[in-house]
Design a protein around this motif. Sequence first.
Motif, PDB file in Angstrom:
ATOM      1  N   TRP A 100       0.827  -1.196   0.000  1.00  0.00           N
ATOM      2  CA  TRP A 100       0.000   0.000   0.000  1.00  0.00           C
ATOM      3  C   TRP A 100       0.871   1.260   0.000  1.00  0.00           C
ATOM      4  CZ3 TRP A 100      -0.247   3.959   3.551  1.00  0.00           C
ATOM      5  CH2 TRP A 100      -1.249   4.905   3.321  1.00  0.00           C
ATOM      6  N   GLY A 101       1.909   1.265   0.838  1.00  0.00           N
ATOM      7  CA  GLY A 101       2.804   2.424   0.903  1.00  0.00           C
ATOM      8  C   GLY A 101       3.443   2.725  -0.435  1.00  0.00           C
ATOM      9  N   TRP A 102       3.851   1.695  -1.138  1.00  0.00           N
ATOM     10  CA  TRP A 102       4.465   1.870  -2.452  1.00  0.00           C
ATOM     11  C   TRP A 102       3.435   2.368  -3.467  1.00  0.00           C
ATOM     12  CZ3 TRP A 102       9.229   2.241  -4.237  1.00  0.00           C
ATOM     13  CH2 TRP A 102       9.416   2.203  -5.621  1.00  0.00           C
ATOM     14  N   SER A 103       2.228   1.860  -3.400  1.00  0.00           N
ATOM     15  CA  SER A 103       1.189   2.196  -4.366  1.00  0.00           C
ATOM     16  C   SER A 103       0.558   3.557  -4.111  1.00  0.00           C
ATOM     17  CB  SER A 103       0.074   1.142  -4.342  1.00  0.00           C
ATOM     18  OG  SER A 103       0.591  -0.112  -4.673  1.00  0.00           O
ATOM     19  N   ALA A 104       0.521   3.993  -2.863  1.00  0.00           N
ATOM     20  CA  ALA A 104      -0.239   5.188  -2.509  1.00  0.00           C
ATOM     21  C   ALA A 104       0.543   6.481  -2.666  1.00  0.00           C
ATOM     22  CB  ALA A 104      -0.737   5.063  -1.070  1.00  0.00           C
ATOM     23  N   ALA A 105       1.841   6.405  -2.740  1.00  0.00           N
ATOM     24  CA  ALA A 105       2.646   7.622  -2.683  1.00  0.00           C
ATOM     25  C   ALA A 105       3.239   7.989  -4.039  1.00  0.00           C
ATOM     26  CB  ALA A 105       3.761   7.441  -1.659  1.00  0.00           C
ATOM     27  N   GLU A 106       3.512   9.254  -4.201  1.00  0.00           N
ATOM     28  CA  GLU A 106       4.264   9.827  -5.316  1.00  0.00           C
ATOM     29  C   GLU A 106       5.086  10.962  -4.744  1.00  0.00           C
ATOM     30  OE1 GLU A 106       4.805   9.206  -8.539  1.00  0.00           O
ATOM     31  OE2 GLU A 106       3.514   7.455  -8.547  1.00  0.00           O
ATOM     32  N   PRO A 107       6.221  11.293  -5.199  1.00  0.00           N
ATOM     33  CA  PRO A 107       7.127  10.684  -6.167  1.00  0.00           C
ATOM     34  C   PRO A 107       7.817   9.441  -5.607  1.00  0.00           C
ATOM     35  CG  PRO A 107       8.161  12.593  -5.167  1.00  0.00           C
ATOM     36  CD  PRO A 107       6.760  12.513  -4.606  1.00  0.00           C
ATOM     37  N   VAL A 108       8.803   8.962  -6.349  1.00  0.00           N
ATOM     38  CA  VAL A 108       9.443   7.692  -6.009  1.00  0.00           C
ATOM     39  C   VAL A 108      10.068   7.715  -4.616  1.00  0.00           C
ATOM     40  CG1 VAL A 108      11.290   6.090  -6.637  1.00  0.00           C
ATOM     41  CG2 VAL A 108       9.827   7.044  -8.404  1.00  0.00           C
ATOM     42  N   TRP A 109      10.710   8.797  -4.243  1.00  0.00           N
ATOM     43  CA  TRP A 109      11.347   8.828  -2.911  1.00  0.00           C
ATOM     44  C   TRP A 109      10.304   8.667  -1.809  1.00  0.00           C
ATOM     45  CZ3 TRP A 109      10.152  12.296   0.870  1.00  0.00           C
ATOM     46  CH2 TRP A 109       9.475  13.465   0.486  1.00  0.00           C
ATOM     47  N   LEU A 110       9.110   9.226  -2.028  1.00  0.00           N
ATOM     48  CA  LEU A 110       8.046   9.084  -1.047  1.00  0.00           C
ATOM     49  C   LEU A 110       7.477   7.665  -1.046  1.00  0.00           C
ATOM     50  CD1 LEU A 110       6.527  10.570   1.124  1.00  0.00           C
ATOM     51  CD2 LEU A 110       4.920  11.382  -0.612  1.00  0.00           C
ATOM     52  N   LYS A 111       7.482   7.022  -2.215  1.00  0.00           N
ATOM     53  CA  LYS A 111       7.072   5.613  -2.293  1.00  0.00           C
ATOM     54  C   LYS A 111       7.973   4.757  -1.403  1.00  0.00           C
ATOM     55  CE  LYS A 111       5.233   5.193  -6.997  1.00  0.00           C
ATOM     56  NZ  LYS A 111       4.041   4.408  -6.756  1.00  0.00           N
ATOM     57  N   VAL A 112       9.271   4.999  -1.501  1.00  0.00           N
ATOM     58  CA  VAL A 112      10.232   4.228  -0.716  1.00  0.00           C
ATOM     59  C   VAL A 112      10.034   4.491   0.776  1.00  0.00           C
ATOM     60  CG1 VAL A 112      12.686   3.891  -0.209  1.00  0.00           C
ATOM     61  CG2 VAL A 112      11.916   4.116  -2.582  1.00  0.00           C
ATOM     62  N   VAL A 113       9.868   5.750   1.141  1.00  0.00           N
ATOM     63  CA  VAL A 113       9.663   6.098   2.546  1.00  0.00           C
ATOM     64  C   VAL A 113       8.395   5.435   3.075  1.00  0.00           C
ATOM     65  CG1 VAL A 113       9.129   8.003   4.119  1.00  0.00           C
ATOM     66  CG2 VAL A 113      10.963   8.244   2.446  1.00  0.00           C
ATOM     67  N   ALA A 114       7.302   5.498   2.308  1.00  0.00           N
ATOM     68  CA  ALA A 114       6.034   4.903   2.754  1.00  0.00           C
ATOM     69  C   ALA A 114       6.113   3.386   2.783  1.00  0.00           C
ATOM     70  CB  ALA A 114       4.893   5.359   1.844  1.00  0.00           C
ATOM     71  N   ALA A 115       6.745   2.791   1.769  1.00  0.00           N
ATOM     72  CA  ALA A 115       6.826   1.329   1.689  1.00  0.00           C
ATOM     73  C   ALA A 115       7.699   0.743   2.786  1.00  0.00           C
ATOM     74  CB  ALA A 115       7.343   0.898   0.322  1.00  0.00           C
TER      75      ALA A 115
END
Length: 118
Positions: free
Chosen positions: A26-41
């Motif tokens: 979910w963290g990877w799918s819900a966030a943008e940009p990529v750096w935020l995807k990594v932080v959320a995931a």
Amino acid sequence: MRAAHVGNDLLAFVWEMLALGVLAWWGWSAAEPVWLKVVAAVGVPGAAATLWGLFAAPKARFQVPTAAVLAVKALVFGAAALALAGLGHGVWAVVFGAVAVVNTVLVTVFRRSDGYGS
């Protein structure tokens, strides 16, 4: 009866790992940009695992009342079920939540009958 306890404990562990995996997805799918995807995931399941390890694990850092343990489990499993629903998998969210509830009830009952854990 001991086999039922062990099997239920194994299911509990698998369900805990699934919850963390779903939260990462979910963290990877819900966030943008990529750096935020990594932080959320990494951050969302990391926060859930930390909370679990501090209060809900069988050998948790802090021994809290059963109600607090169940609240942490409800928070983590509920977040994972909501994440599944948010990812468009409503039926799996319901199945995940139902199995988590039944398993948690059984784990709690078995641990109390065995005289260990919260």
